[in-house]
Design an enzyme around this catalytic site. Structure first.
Site, PDB file in Angstrom:
ATOM      1  CE1 TYR A   1      -3.969  -2.167   0.606  1.00 52.95           C
ATOM      2  CE2 TYR A   1      -2.481  -3.375   2.037  1.00 52.95           C
ATOM      3  CZ  TYR A   1      -3.665  -3.302   1.342  1.00 52.95           C
ATOM      4  OH  TYR A   1      -4.533  -4.356   1.375  1.00 52.95           O
TER       5      TYR A   1
ATOM      6  CB  CYS B   1      -7.541  -4.441  -5.561  1.00 53.49           C
ATOM      7  SG  CYS B   1      -8.946  -5.528  -5.406  1.00 53.49           S
ATOM      8  CG  HIS B   2      -5.564 -10.281  -6.426  1.00 55.09           C
ATOM      9  ND1 HIS B   2      -6.195  -9.765  -7.545  1.00 55.09           N
ATOM     10  CD2 HIS B   2      -4.608 -11.116  -6.886  1.00 55.09           C
ATOM     11  CE1 HIS B   2      -5.644 -10.297  -8.622  1.00 55.09           C
ATOM     12  NE2 HIS B   2      -4.677 -11.112  -8.267  1.00 55.09           N
TER      13      HIS B   2
ATOM     14  CG  ASN C   1     -11.099  -2.918  -8.071  1.00 58.20           C
ATOM     15  OD1 ASN C   1     -11.650  -2.493  -9.080  1.00 58.20           O
ATOM     16  ND2 ASN C   1     -10.356  -4.010  -8.051  1.00 58.20           N
TER      17      ASN C   1
ATOM     18  CD  GLU D   1      -1.971 -13.225  -9.825  1.00 59.32           C
ATOM     19  OE1 GLU D   1      -1.015 -12.451  -9.691  1.00 59.32           O
ATOM     20  OE2 GLU D   1      -3.143 -12.839  -9.984  1.00 59.32           O
TER      21      GLU D   1
END
Length: 173
Positions: free
Chosen positions: A112, A143-144, A135, A169
């Site tokens: 952040y 946003c994750h 979002n 991912e």
DNA sequence: CTAACTAAACCTA
DNA sequence: TAGGTTTAGTTAG
């Protein structure tokens, strides 16, 4: 506003779009019914900004290719989900933050604080948290991929699901 | 306009 | 690691 539901390996995803781009995209849920119910709060609701899609003949977005890309994403493929977004739903600050997040590639993360730094709010880490929380287009605006400097941070859809997405991912926190 | 929230970061010990 | 302090932006009143 147009809408539809698509099915992926992870479940049903409800999404909507305007002539400008995607207006919302929800997380996968187990049933078609749930996906349809979760779309209701977003339909024709414009809390901020102007009516970007109202009779704007210059724009004619339709989500071509998105279904295939989302299916591939949940099969573990490192696909690019940067499909066009209708940015008119956000405040200036939210837009700045989300546009930066939009460009975070598959498999990478930022804190952040780092995002705040890059959008001109060096001490605004906390405000960045609030902004990514607004979002509406999960995955397309990833946003994750924004986490705390010392942990995973938060997630509107539940931390379990944030971990799941990051797991796809190849990231474990 | 003020006050009360945050999906944060920092400092101290 | 735990606890208190600082911080910027949004939202409700």
């Amino acid at each position: 506003m147009e809408k539809t539901v698509i099915e992926t390996r992870a479940g049903f995803i409800g999404l909507g779009w305007t002539r400008a781009g995607l207006a919302f995209l929800n997380l996968p849920v187990p049933t078609l019914y749930e996906a349809e119910m979760e779309m209701n709060p977003y339909l024709e609701k414009r809390t901020k900004g102007k009516n970007s899609d109202k009779e704007d003949p210059g724009l004619c977005y339709t989500p071509e290719g998105l279904e295939g890309a989302l299916k591939a994403y949940f099969e573990g493929k490192p696909v690019d989900l940067s499909f066009p977004v209708d940015w008119s739903f956000y405040t200036d600050f939210q837009r700045r933050v989300l546009q930066r997040v939009y460009s975070i590639p598959w498999g990478e993360v930022l804190s952040y604080g780092q995002v705040g730094m890059e959008v001109g709010s060096p001490r605004g880490a906390r405000a960045v948290g609030g902004a990514v929380g607004s979002n509406r287009v999960v995955l397309v605006i990833p946003c994750h991929r924004v986490i705390a400097h010392n942990g995973i941070g938060g997630f509107g859809g539940g931390l379990e699901r944030k971990r799941m997405l990051l797991g796809i991912e190849g990231i474990s926190i």
